[in-house]
Motif scaffolding. Structure first.
Motif, PDB file in Angstrom:
ATOM      1  N   ALA A   1       0.868  -1.184   0.000  1.00  0.00           N
ATOM      2  CA  ALA A   1       0.000   0.000   0.000  1.00  0.00           C
ATOM      3  C   ALA A   1       0.902   1.230   0.000  1.00  0.00           C
ATOM      4  CB  ALA A   1      -0.896  -0.015   1.231  1.00  0.00           C
ATOM      5  N   ARG A   2       0.555   2.216  -0.805  1.00  0.00           N
ATOM      6  CA  ARG A   2       1.390   3.413  -0.915  1.00  0.00           C
ATOM      7  C   ARG A   2       1.262   4.281   0.330  1.00  0.00           C
ATOM      8  NH1 ARG A   2      -0.023   4.522  -7.270  1.00  0.00           N
ATOM      9  NH2 ARG A   2       0.679   2.440  -7.878  1.00  0.00           N
TER      10      ARG A   2
ATOM     11  N   VAL B   1      12.096   8.045  -2.319  1.00  0.00           N
ATOM     12  CA  VAL B   1      11.700   9.220  -3.081  1.00  0.00           C
ATOM     13  C   VAL B   1      12.198   9.117  -4.519  1.00  0.00           C
ATOM     14  CG1 VAL B   1      12.184  11.695  -3.358  1.00  0.00           C
ATOM     15  CG2 VAL B   1      11.538  10.799  -1.117  1.00  0.00           C
ATOM     16  N   ALA B   2      11.303   9.415  -5.452  1.00  0.00           N
ATOM     17  CA  ALA B   2      11.702   9.603  -6.847  1.00  0.00           C
ATOM     18  C   ALA B   2      11.618  11.106  -7.105  1.00  0.00           C
ATOM     19  CB  ALA B   2      10.779   8.838  -7.773  1.00  0.00           C
TER      20      ALA B   2
ATOM     21  N   GLY C   1      16.486  -0.327   7.130  1.00  0.00           N
ATOM     22  CA  GLY C   1      16.270   0.432   5.890  1.00  0.00           C
ATOM     23  C   GLY C   1      14.861   0.247   5.377  1.00  0.00           C
ATOM     24  N   TYR C   2      14.343   1.250   4.717  1.00  0.00           N
ATOM     25  CA  TYR C   2      12.959   1.215   4.226  1.00  0.00           C
ATOM     26  C   TYR C   2      12.867   1.799   2.825  1.00  0.00           C
ATOM     27  CZ  TYR C   2       8.010   2.430   3.776  1.00  0.00           C
ATOM     28  OH  TYR C   2       6.714   2.552   3.327  1.00  0.00           O
ATOM     29  N   ARG C   3      12.101   1.137   1.988  1.00  0.00           N
ATOM     30  CA  ARG C   3      11.720   1.731   0.694  1.00  0.00           C
ATOM     31  C   ARG C   3      10.212   1.721   0.554  1.00  0.00           C
ATOM     32  NH1 ARG C   3      14.913   0.139  -4.134  1.00  0.00           N
ATOM     33  NH2 ARG C   3      16.040   2.034  -3.542  1.00  0.00           N
ATOM     34  N   ALA C   4       9.640   2.888   0.368  1.00  0.00           N
ATOM     35  CA  ALA C   4       8.189   3.000   0.213  1.00  0.00           C
ATOM     36  C   ALA C   4       7.748   2.335  -1.088  1.00  0.00           C
ATOM     37  CB  ALA C   4       7.791   4.468   0.186  1.00  0.00           C
TER      38      ALA C   4
ATOM     39  N   TRP D   1       4.879  13.327   7.716  1.00  0.00           N
ATOM     40  CA  TRP D   1       5.038  12.558   8.960  1.00  0.00           C
ATOM     41  C   TRP D   1       5.773  11.228   8.759  1.00  0.00           C
ATOM     42  CZ3 TRP D   1       2.489   8.698   6.725  1.00  0.00           C
ATOM     43  CH2 TRP D   1       1.427   9.013   5.863  1.00  0.00           C
ATOM     44  N   ALA D   2       5.956  10.829   7.509  1.00  0.00           N
ATOM     45  CA  ALA D   2       6.535   9.498   7.263  1.00  0.00           C
ATOM     46  C   ALA D   2       7.947   9.387   7.841  1.00  0.00           C
ATOM     47  CB  ALA D   2       6.539   9.189   5.767  1.00  0.00           C
TER      48      ALA D   2
END
Ligand SMILES: [Zn+2]
Length: 302
Positions: A99-100, A160-161, A130-133, A144-145
């Protein structure tokens, strides 16, 4: 003149970030309106075989990478998570079920990353930092992310792109590593863009890498390494090395074109990319970029 067997690109001191977004063929953003999450469990799982193929490829090339993995996948493939870690790669989070981020509020986002992290850590025994959305969905709508990621102990994000795209993008964001929060060391390392004709163009993987000739990616990463002296961040997906995956009927033609083009050429293209440049894990890139990110924070906060 003797021809050198070593390609000159591989000699630059810059080590780029190599990453795999571990999700199955039916979990991609392009098909989210055609395939219901509730139907996922009835579909053929192909991600394990594809990740094993990627682990072989990385092993042969002797490179380490980061596997941003869905909690949903880790829950069903525990032994695979351990294999990733045992092979010396970094296991990181890609959220629970793709989910985005901008579809959540802060509380829901916090629950999503906590759930994914617990599953990934239980399955692998490794600490997740580490995290990638999903679909690079951290942008101006989700201030807030980063606070939530920092509060849960993450050290970096690559979510982020910094570009305008039809499905994602935060075009005002910095192109290279930055500290998004004042008073926190959390580093954001955006996916790579190159400057072409004065404009930012996507150059860090995805459909662009598969559809365009490899020469474009080589030019872009070389420009980032040599002219800008920064690491590139590249990503791809396990389903991209799987030409035999089931076809999804009813998906929009644009999504299908983007999803299925050049799947057979992907593995050899990846091998070329891996041989042409120096690559490593994202947590190591984040550590090396910490000082640069700090300097950019002042600029960003100004
Ligand atoms: Zn993804």
């Amino acid at each position: 003149m003797e021809h050198s067997p070593v390609k000159p690109e591989a000699d630059t001191a810059v080590i780029n970030g190599l990453s795999v977004d571990v999700e199955d063929w039916f979990q991609v953003g392009a098909f989210e309106n055609v395939i219901d999450r509730e139907d996922w469990d009835g579909l053929a799982l192909r991600v394990e075989d594809n990740v094993l193929r990627i682990l072989d490829m990385f092993g042969e090339a002797d490179v380490k990478a980061t596997f941003f993995t869905l909690g949903w996948v880790a829950k069903r493939h525990g032994p695979l998570m351990r294999r990733i870690v045992e092979a010396g790669h970094e296991l990181a989070s890609h959220g629970y079920d793709h989910a985005r981020v901008f579809t959540f509020d802060r509380k829901e986002f916090g629950e999503d990353i906590a759930k994914a992290q617990a599953i990934l850590e239980d399955a692998s025994g490794a600490k997740i930092a580490g995290y990638r959305a999903p679909s690079f969905s951290i942008d101006q709508r989700t201030p807030w992310a980063y606070e939530e990621l920092a509060a849960q102990g993450y050290t970096y994000s690559s979510s982020v792109a910094p570009i305008a795209h039809d499905h994602y993008g935060w075009r005002e964001a910095p192109r290279f590593a930055f500290n998004p929060l004042e008073g926190s060391d959390l580093v954001e390392i955006p996916v790579t863009t190159a400057i072409l004709g004065g404009r930012r163009v996507a150059a860090g993987g995805g459909g662009f890498f598969r559809v365009l000739p490899y020469a474009f990616s080589r030019w872009a990463i070389r420009q980032v390494n040599r002219e800008e002296n920064r690491p590139a961040v590249f990503y791809f997906h396990p389903w991209e090395v799987d030409p035999d995956q089931p076809r999804v009927p009813g998906a929009p033609i644009k999504s299908r074109l983007r999803h299925y083009t050049n799947l057979k050429k992907m593995a050899p293209k990846l091998r070329e990319l891996i041989d042409d440049f120096a690559w490593g894990r994202m947590d190591e890139v984040a550590e090396r970029e910490a000082a640069f990110a700090k300097a950019l924070q002042d600029e960003w906060a100004a």
